[in-house]
Design an enzyme around this catalytic site. Structure first.
Site, short mmCIF file in Angstrom:
data_model
loop_
_atom_site.label_atom_id
_atom_site.label_comp_id
_atom_site.label_asym_id
_atom_site.label_seq_id
_atom_site.Cartn_x
_atom_site.Cartn_y
_atom_site.Cartn_z
N SER A 234 0.79 -1.23 0.00
CA SER A 234 0.00 0.00 0.00
C SER A 234 0.82 1.28 0.00
O SER A 234 0.25 2.37 -0.08
CB SER A 234 -0.96 0.01 1.18
OG SER A 234 -2.07 -0.83 0.89
N TYR B 245 -10.65 2.84 5.75
CA TYR B 245 -9.61 2.53 4.76
C TYR B 245 -10.11 1.47 3.79
O TYR B 245 -10.55 0.39 4.21
CB TYR B 245 -8.37 2.05 5.50
CG TYR B 245 -7.12 1.96 4.69
CD1 TYR B 245 -6.15 2.95 4.76
CD2 TYR B 245 -6.87 0.86 3.88
CE1 TYR B 245 -4.97 2.86 4.04
CE2 TYR B 245 -5.70 0.76 3.16
CZ TYR B 245 -4.75 1.75 3.24
OH TYR B 245 -3.59 1.65 2.53
N SER B 246 -10.04 1.75 2.50
CA SER B 246 -10.54 0.83 1.49
C SER B 246 -9.67 0.87 0.25
O SER B 246 -9.48 1.93 -0.35
CB SER B 246 -11.99 1.18 1.11
OG SER B 246 -12.43 0.38 0.04
N ASN C 282 9.57 -18.31 8.52
CA ASN C 282 8.71 -19.46 8.84
C ASN C 282 8.42 -19.56 10.32
O ASN C 282 7.86 -20.56 10.77
CB ASN C 282 9.33 -20.76 8.33
CG ASN C 282 10.70 -21.03 8.94
OD1 ASN C 282 11.20 -20.24 9.74
ND2 ASN C 282 11.31 -22.14 8.55
#
Length: 418
Positions: A112, A219-220, A388
């Site tokens: 983002s 928020y989108s 991991n």
């Protein structure tokens, strides 16, 4: 948006975090490029530090990135710029099972953080009089059937109320409506699927809005995919072409790209990993290859710490936008404290007062940090790759971000103590 409150010294700072379901963007929190000093490796910590010529030997930064790796992440690349120059380092491993460190010039999915680039393109078109900030988006994209109350400003500030297609939404009444899978086995199995921007937007429009346009803030990713379509409609050129012409080429951002449907990170890069459950068993997938057309205009770009530094510095110093639009971009709005493609945060006088940033994260494996003073004079850009380890990725990423903010903007490095 998934958020957590962290404290910097005595002040409370709202830091967006990695979301395992990508209901918003992902991890938490870039200037005019100077050439990185040659690095030397220290065998005991697996950290790359600059040579003495850089004048930036900061053990607190070396320690901070090593501690992030020790908390369970695979690797870190960090770049810090201030009035004294540049510090560049890395810690951890490039790939699990190998000894090589992450390359300090490595490419990574920035998630983002892409939104800051998209907002800048829209605002450049506003400056040219080709888009009106308070004009209905439906006037430019009538074919989508948008609510005519939704304006361009609302897209950039996340006040449109549009459903977030990536991951889904939980409404105020407690109802959860799933979106396009962005986490878990379903995302892993589907991570090479190609989506078209209009397809993503139409999917979002098929769901009920979170709230009436302009009455709240949420928020989108849909807002910024719509912004991509707006850019393409107004200019008649692709988003990638406009980005190249307006930002990447003028600033010399040769390692930044919009991959479209391409799934490979070009050039040197660290591998990111995603831990998920399959039939009750925990598995780990190497997700350095993924198709981020899922987040077109909202989270699909590739970059480096150096290019992010160059971009945010140029933006905040006024090289990309006129002063009045840059001022609006840096003005926090609503309960999220979100301007136009930037988070604006009060971190208290001991940390310089204010920082601006936009974090980023691919659905799995990669987080990006792009944090700066409002004038671009000091920046922190970084990539953190997951490994991991069985850790709460969002919580640990928040702690890592907090530690780096304290060291760079509040600590001895911030005060210029050698």
């Amino acid at each position: 948006m998934v958020e957590s409150l962290h404290t910097v010294e005595s002040k409370t700072v709202r830091m967006p975090l990695i979301s395992q379901r990508l209901g918003v963007t992902a991890m938490a929190v870039a200037l005019l490029a100077g050439l990185a000093a040659p690095g030397v490796a220290t065998a005991d910590t697996n950290v790359t530090v600059p040579t003495a010529a850089a004048g930036q030997d900061h053990p607190e930064l070396q320690k901070a990135i090593q501690e992030i790796v020790d908390s369970g992440f695979a690797g870190v690349q960090l770049r810090v710029h201030d009035q004294r120059g540049e510090w560049v380092g890395s810690a951890g491993v490039r790939e699990l099972g190998e000894a090589a460190k992450p390359p300090t010039n490595g490419r990574f999915w920035i998630g983002s953080t892409t939104k800051t680039f998209t907002a800048t393109l829209v605002l450049q078109l506003v400056a040219e009089g080709r888009i009106g900030l308070d004009a209905p988006v439906a006037g430019y994209l009538p074919e989508l059937g948008l609510d005519r109350r939704i304006t361009v400003r609302m897209l950039l500030q996340h006040t449109s109320g549009l459903f977030n297609y990536a991951g889904g939404e939980r409404y105020d009444d407690g109802t959860y409506v799933p979106g396009i899978p962005a986490a878990g086995k379903e995302w892993v199995d589907n991570r090479f699927h190609t989506y078209r921007p209009e397809e993503l937007v139409r999917f979002a429009l098929s769901k009920r809005a979170r709230f009436a346009p302009g009455t709240d803030q949420s928020y989108s990713n849909t807002n910024y995919t719509l912004a991509l379509l707006l850019i393409e409609k107004v200019t008649g050129r692709s988003y990638e072409q406009e980005l190249q012409w307006r930002i990447l080429r003028p600033l010399g951002l040769r390692d930044t790209s919009v991959p479209g449907t391409r799934t490979k990170l070009p050039g040197p890069h660290a591998h990111g990993y995603y831990r998920y459950q399959d039939a009750g068993q925990w598995k780990v997938a190497d997700v350095s290859r993924q198709n981020l057309s899922l987040l077109a205009g909202a989270g699909d770009m590739i970059s480096t710490t150096r290019d992010l530094h160059t971009f945010i510095s140029a933006l905040l110093s006024g090289r990309l936008l006129p002063a009045w639009l840059l001022a609006e971009m840096r003005t926090p709005h609503g309960k999220l404290g979100y301007g136009f493609g930037l988070w604006v945060q009060d971190v208290g006088p001991e940390c310089g007062g204010t920082i601006v940033q936009h974090n980023g994260g691919a659905p799995g494996g990669y987080g990006a940090l792009m944090i700066s003073t409002p004038d671009g004079s000091k920046t922190l850009t970084a990539s953190i790759t997951s490994g991991n380890a069985a850790i709460d990725t969002a919580t640990e990423f928040g702690k890592a971000t907090q530690r780096l903010v304290k060291e760079v903007f509040c600590g001895t490095h911030a005060r210029g103590v050698r």
